[in-house]
Design an enzyme around this catalytic site. Structure first.
Site, PDB file in Angstrom:
ATOM      1  N   GLU A  53       0.816  -1.215   0.000  1.00 57.42           N
ATOM      2  CA  GLU A  53       0.000   0.000   0.000  1.00 57.42           C
ATOM      3  C   GLU A  53       0.853   1.271   0.000  1.00 57.42           C
ATOM      4  O   GLU A  53       0.515   2.237  -0.674  1.00 57.42           O
ATOM      5  CB  GLU A  53      -0.945   0.023   1.209  1.00 57.42           C
ATOM      6  CG  GLU A  53      -2.059  -0.997   1.135  1.00 57.42           C
ATOM      7  CD  GLU A  53      -3.071  -0.722   0.039  1.00 57.42           C
ATOM      8  OE1 GLU A  53      -3.222   0.433  -0.394  1.00 57.42           O
ATOM      9  OE2 GLU A  53      -3.716  -1.689  -0.399  1.00 57.42           O
ATOM     10  N   ASP A  70      -6.510   7.988  -0.517  1.00 59.80           N
ATOM     11  CA  ASP A  70      -6.023   7.036   0.478  1.00 59.80           C
ATOM     12  C   ASP A  70      -4.832   7.669   1.172  1.00 59.80           C
ATOM     13  O   ASP A  70      -4.010   8.328   0.538  1.00 59.80           O
ATOM     14  CB  ASP A  70      -5.603   5.723  -0.183  1.00 59.80           C
ATOM     15  CG  ASP A  70      -6.774   4.974  -0.782  1.00 59.80           C
ATOM     16  OD1 ASP A  70      -7.918   5.200  -0.347  1.00 59.80           O
ATOM     17  OD2 ASP A  70      -6.545   4.160  -1.686  1.00 59.80           O
TER      18      ASP A  70
END
Length: 125
Positions: A53, A70
Site C-alpha cells: 500500500e 487514500d
C-alpha cells in the site's frame, strides 16, 4: 520572545514529520500494538499489506478518480474511514485523514483495527 516560539514550532514540525519505516522496525511496532493475529491476520499479512500500500511510508497519499484519497502507511480511504476537504466521508474512524500522515502511526493502527472488524476484513483494502 520570538526564539522560544520558533523553537516550539520547529519541535512540533519534527514531531509530526512523516517517516519511512524499515521492515523490522515496523514489524516490532505492529507486534507491540497487538496486530499479530488481530482479526485473524498474521504479522506477515499486516507487513505485506503496508508494504504494497505505501512501501512503509507514513506520508503516502493517492488520489482516486472519484476525488477520494487514500492516506498513510495503510492507505486508509477518505471515502469511508477518515475525513478530508476533498470528498464526502462516512468517517467511520472519526478522524482527520491528515492525522494518518505523521510518523506516529498509533491512529493508523487503531483505524486499521476498526477496518478489519468489518465483514470484509483485509479485503477492504
Amino acid at each position: 520572545m520570538g526564539c522560544p516560539l520558533l523553537l516550539l514550532l520547529a519541535l512540533l514540525t519534527a514531531v509530526t514529520k512523516a517517516k519511512v519505516f524499515s521492515r523490522c522496525e515496523l514489524a516490532r511496532l505492529l507486534q507491540e500494538e497487538g496486530l499479530d493475529g488481530y482479526g485473524g491476520y498474521s504479522l506477515a499479512n499486516w507487513l505485506c499489506m503496508a508494504f504494497y500500500e505505501s512501501t512503509f511510508n507514513t506520508a503516502a497519499q493517492s488520489i482516486k478518480a472519484d476525488s477520494s484519497a487514500d492516506y498513510g502507511i495503510f492507505q486508509i480511504s477518505s471515502q469511508q474511514w477518515c475525513t478530508d476537504d476533498h470528498s464526502p466521508s462516512d468517517n467511520r474512524c472519526r478522524m482527520a485523514c491528515r492525522d494518518l500522515l505523521s510518523s506516529n502511526i498509533t491512529d493508523d493502527i487503531i483505524c486499521a483495527k476498526r477496518i478489519v472488524r468489518n465483514p470484509q476484513g483485509m479485503d477492504a483494502w
